[in-house]
Design an enzyme around this catalytic site. Structure first.
Site, short mmCIF file in Angstrom:
data_model
loop_
_atom_site.label_atom_id
_atom_site.label_comp_id
_atom_site.label_asym_id
_atom_site.label_seq_id
_atom_site.Cartn_x
_atom_site.Cartn_y
_atom_site.Cartn_z
N SER A 80 38.60 -36.01 61.29
CA SER A 80 38.58 -34.56 61.56
C SER A 80 37.17 -34.05 61.79
O SER A 80 36.88 -33.38 62.79
CB SER A 80 39.17 -33.81 60.36
OG SER A 80 40.44 -34.30 60.05
N GLY A 81 36.26 -34.36 60.87
CA GLY A 81 34.89 -33.84 60.97
C GLY A 81 34.12 -34.47 62.11
O GLY A 81 33.44 -33.78 62.89
N CYS B 29 43.63 -37.38 58.38
CA CYS B 29 44.56 -36.27 58.62
C CYS B 29 45.65 -36.67 59.61
O CYS B 29 46.83 -36.49 59.35
CB CYS B 29 43.78 -35.06 59.12
SG CYS B 29 44.83 -33.68 59.54
N CYS C 41 47.59 -35.26 56.52
CA CYS C 41 48.28 -33.98 56.80
C CYS C 41 49.45 -34.11 57.78
O CYS C 41 50.54 -33.60 57.51
CB CYS C 41 47.31 -32.96 57.40
SG CYS C 41 45.58 -33.17 57.00
N LYS D 261 52.43 -36.55 56.86
CA LYS D 261 53.00 -35.97 55.63
C LYS D 261 53.84 -34.74 55.95
O LYS D 261 54.97 -34.63 55.50
CB LYS D 261 51.86 -35.59 54.68
CG LYS D 261 52.32 -34.83 53.47
CD LYS D 261 51.17 -34.12 52.80
CE LYS D 261 50.80 -32.83 53.50
NZ LYS D 261 49.65 -32.16 52.91
N ARG E 55 49.04 -37.19 33.33
CA ARG E 55 48.32 -37.33 32.05
C ARG E 55 48.32 -36.03 31.27
O ARG E 55 48.39 -36.01 30.06
CB ARG E 55 46.86 -37.72 32.33
CG ARG E 55 46.73 -39.18 32.69
CD ARG E 55 45.33 -39.51 33.15
NE ARG E 55 45.38 -40.76 33.89
CZ ARG E 55 44.84 -41.91 33.48
NH1 ARG E 55 44.16 -41.96 32.36
NH2 ARG E 55 44.97 -43.00 34.19
N THR F 229 40.96 -30.82 55.83
CA THR F 229 40.65 -30.99 57.26
C THR F 229 39.89 -29.80 57.87
O THR F 229 38.85 -30.01 58.50
CB THR F 229 41.96 -31.26 58.04
OG1 THR F 229 42.32 -32.61 57.75
CG2 THR F 229 41.81 -31.09 59.53
N HIS G 171 60.00 -5.51 57.64
CA HIS G 171 61.25 -5.51 56.89
C HIS G 171 62.40 -6.03 57.76
O HIS G 171 62.47 -5.66 58.92
CB HIS G 171 61.55 -4.10 56.41
CG HIS G 171 62.73 -4.02 55.52
ND1 HIS G 171 62.71 -4.47 54.21
CD2 HIS G 171 63.99 -3.60 55.77
CE1 HIS G 171 63.91 -4.30 53.69
NE2 HIS G 171 64.71 -3.78 54.60
P1 FAD Z 1 38.53 -38.74 57.77
O1 FAD Z 1 39.51 -37.89 58.49
O2 FAD Z 1 39.03 -39.60 56.68
O3 FAD Z 1 37.80 -39.61 58.88
C1 FAD Z 1 36.88 -40.59 58.55
C2 FAD Z 1 36.97 -41.69 59.60
O4 FAD Z 1 35.84 -42.55 59.48
C3 FAD Z 1 38.18 -42.59 59.42
O5 FAD Z 1 38.91 -42.64 60.63
C4 FAD Z 1 37.61 -43.95 59.05
O6 FAD Z 1 38.37 -45.03 59.57
C5 FAD Z 1 36.26 -43.87 59.71
N1 FAD Z 1 35.22 -44.73 59.11
C6 FAD Z 1 34.91 -44.86 57.80
N2 FAD Z 1 33.83 -45.66 57.67
C7 FAD Z 1 33.47 -46.03 58.93
C8 FAD Z 1 32.43 -46.84 59.45
N3 FAD Z 1 31.49 -47.33 58.65
N4 FAD Z 1 32.38 -47.06 60.79
C9 FAD Z 1 33.30 -46.52 61.61
N5 FAD Z 1 34.30 -45.72 61.18
C10 FAD Z 1 34.37 -45.47 59.85
N6 FAD Z 1 43.93 -31.76 54.32
C11 FAD Z 1 44.41 -30.56 54.72
O7 FAD Z 1 43.63 -29.69 55.11
N7 FAD Z 1 45.75 -30.28 54.68
C12 FAD Z 1 46.66 -31.20 54.27
O8 FAD Z 1 47.87 -30.92 54.24
C13 FAD Z 1 46.19 -32.48 53.87
N8 FAD Z 1 47.05 -33.45 53.48
C14 FAD Z 1 46.59 -34.68 53.14
C15 FAD Z 1 47.51 -35.65 52.75
C16 FAD Z 1 47.08 -36.91 52.40
C17 FAD Z 1 48.08 -37.95 51.99
C18 FAD Z 1 45.68 -37.20 52.43
C19 FAD Z 1 45.20 -38.57 52.04
C20 FAD Z 1 44.77 -36.24 52.81
C21 FAD Z 1 45.21 -34.97 53.17
N9 FAD Z 1 44.32 -33.95 53.54
C22 FAD Z 1 44.79 -32.72 53.91
C23 FAD Z 1 42.87 -34.18 53.51
C24 FAD Z 1 42.34 -34.45 54.91
O9 FAD Z 1 43.04 -35.52 55.50
C25 FAD Z 1 40.84 -34.80 54.82
O10 FAD Z 1 40.17 -33.76 54.13
C26 FAD Z 1 40.21 -34.93 56.20
O11 FAD Z 1 40.85 -35.94 56.94
C27 FAD Z 1 38.71 -35.24 56.06
O12 FAD Z 1 38.14 -35.47 57.31
P2 FAD Z 1 36.86 -36.40 57.43
O13 FAD Z 1 36.41 -36.27 58.85
O14 FAD Z 1 35.90 -36.10 56.37
O15 FAD Z 1 37.37 -37.87 57.14
#
Ligand code: FAD
Length: 451
Positions: free
Chosen positions: A14-15, A42, A47, A50, A198, A314, A440
């Site tokens: 996402s980021g 995500c 997200c 799910k 817990r 996300t 309403h």
């Molecule tokens: P990520 O989306 O995890 O992306 C990181 C990426 O980096 C991954 O694709 C990974 O493969 C890649 N990577 C890691 N290390 C390396 C490397 N060294 N080299 C190359 N690639 C690498 N958030 C919501 O807002 N709403 C929701 O309903 C929600 N539901 C969720 C349900 C579940 C089951 C989970 C686990 C999370 C949920 N989240 C939800 C949280 C959300 O998914 C995360 O907050 C979001 O994806 C974070 O984005 P990010 O870019 O930080 O990391």
């Protein structure tokens, strides 16, 4: 010194994707590396799949309720594999969209694991790329608690999307939002669910009324919740898994479940093999340390999203990334505001929240806090004659009359709170809420009629 890229992003979740595209739109030369599927947690295992499963889980209630409206629904059955396949097909479709979006933005995509060789160089297999600025957006991964003997037999939220056969009985360990959401999904789909926590209650950190209401709702829908059970062990037997749960009082119980037992106990930043030791980037409690502009201890290295372990959602990762890109490539210095971030829990009943909990508000404003609470049966449940309730709660600071918290448990809570969040973020007062005409008949109108 010249570099291959103005910006190189590690992690296309996402980021990472949001940042790469925004920076490229400003004309920066951008590369991104992803070791797994595009879209990150995500899209692939969070997200999106799910929420699709949440939708799937609501149908049995809908079939039942339709009788109250005169429908006669024939015998229904559920095909787990068909649902999982459809969900994964949708994820594949989204992967394709992300690839096209990055291509259209002229972001160069590398496939493989990115690792710091030095503070300006990333190795991807045998290849090395250099960049003036580097963004760490590697997200997090689920952890299994190491104090549960036999925990290796448990799966995590990562694997559940690929389980080919529906577990008939499951024990879910952990009362955080991921644990409770999966408890409700599986329960709705017909699995016998036991949730082991817990503490006293699920969803630590949320408003107490919300926690109580969701927990009661989950029990009403047939989920067995075993609270105050800090001691667990898992043993694999021919009959399945035997999960022994015990409280401080020493009383224990053995629950037999199928092959799957989900440990939904937490997530940690995914930093182990990133080569951070080859940079000056600092970590604390396993997360990358950044300032309010997402800058690490190494001046030209930044980090956003779950790997910084601030608010792991996300839209937060996306917003942090875009603020970084606007600041460094768009000439608009901007930092993300962490106040009043709305969030939802897609349980049955659903819940959503923005702003302070009652406890937080009382700690900050003491007796100046006024709470408006309403609990009612929504019109929809009258004809099916179900005792489903909706709870709405507003927290007001009477010093200023500002609404500083809004919480809801009930159908469409996420959709409703998203709108309320705009008002709360803008600093709306209770008088502003009162002056707003309700729609309403709706449940949402209660937010503007509570007195
Ligand atoms: P990520 O989306 O995890 O992306 C990181 C990426 O980096 C991954 O694709 C990974 O493969 C890649 N990577 C890691 N290390 C390396 C490397 N060294 N080299 C190359 N690639 C690498 N958030 C919501 O807002 N709403 C929701 O309903 C929600 N539901 C969720 C349900 C579940 C089951 C989970 C686990 C999370 C949920 N989240 C939800 C949280 C959300 O998914 C995360 O907050 C979001 O994806 C974070 O984005 P990010 O870019 O930080 O990391």
């Amino acid at each position: 010194m010249s570099y291959d890229f103005d910006l190189f992003v590690i992690g296309a979740g996402s980021g990472g994707i949001a940042t790469a595209r925004r920076a490229a739109q400003y004309g920066a030369k951008v590369g991104i590396v992803e070791s797994d599927r595009l879209g990150g947690t995500c899209v692939n295992r969070g997200c999106v799949p799910k929420k699709l499963m949440v939708y799937a889980s609501h149908f049995p209630d809908g079939f039942e309720e339709s009788a109250g409206y005169g429908w006669k629904v024939g015998e229904s059955s559920f095909d787990w594999l068909k649902m999982i396949t459809a969900v994964n097909n949708e994820v594949d479709r989204l992967n394709g969209i992300y690839q096209r979006m990055l291509d259209n933005s002229e972001v160069k995509v590398y496939r493989g694991y990115g690792k710091f060789v030095d503070s300006h160089t990333i190795a991807i297999g045998d290849e090395k790329v250099t960049a003036e600025k580097i963004l760490i957006a590697v997200g997090g991964k689920p952890v299994k608690p190491d104090d549960i003997p036999g925990v290796e037999h448990a799966i995590t939220s990562r694997e559940i999307f690929n389980v080919k056969e529906q577990p008939k009985r499951i024990v879910i360990i952990g009362g955080g939002y991921i644990g409770v959401e999966f408890a409700c999904i599986l329960n709705g789909l017909g699995t016998e669910v036991t949730l082991v926590i817990r503490g006293e209650k699920i969803l630590r950190g949320f408003d107490e009324d919300l926690r109580d209401e969701i927990q009661e709702g989950m029990k009403r829908h047939g989920i067995r919740i075993l609270n105050k059970k800090p001691k667990l062990s898992i043993a694999k037997k021919d009959s399945g898994l035997e999960i022994t749960v015990a409280g401080h009082d020493g009383e224990s119980e053995i629950i037999v479940a199928d092959a799957a037992s989900l440990a939904a106990t937490g997530r940690i930043p995914d930093l182990a093999d990133l080569g951070l030791e080859n940079t000056k980037v600092e970590t604390a409690k396993g997360a990358v340390v950044v300032d309010e502009y997402n800058q690490t201890a190494e001046e030209h290295i930044y980090a956003v999203g779950d790997c910084t372990d601030r608010i792991n959602l996300t839209p937060v990762a996306i917003n942090e990334g875009r603020a970084f890109a606007d600041t460094h490539f768009g000439g608009k210095s901007r930092k993300m505001s962490y106040e009043n971030i709305p969030t939802a829990v897609f349980t049955t009943p659903e819940a959503a929240t923005v702003g302070m909990t009652e406890a937080e508000a009382r700690e900050k404003y003491g007796d100046a806090v006024k709470v408006y609470l309403s609990k009612f049966r929504p019109m929809y449940y009258t004809l099916p004659n179900k005792q489903e309730k909706t709870l709405m709660k507003l927290i007001v600071d009477t010093n200023t009359d500002k609404v500083i918290g809004a919480h809801m448990v009930g159908d469409s809570a996420a959709e409703i709170i998203q709108g309320v969040a705009i008002a709360v973020k803008m600093g709306a007062t209770k008088a502003d809420f009162d002056a707003t005409v309700g729609i309403h008949p709706s449940s949402a109108e209660e937010f503007v009629t509570m007195r």
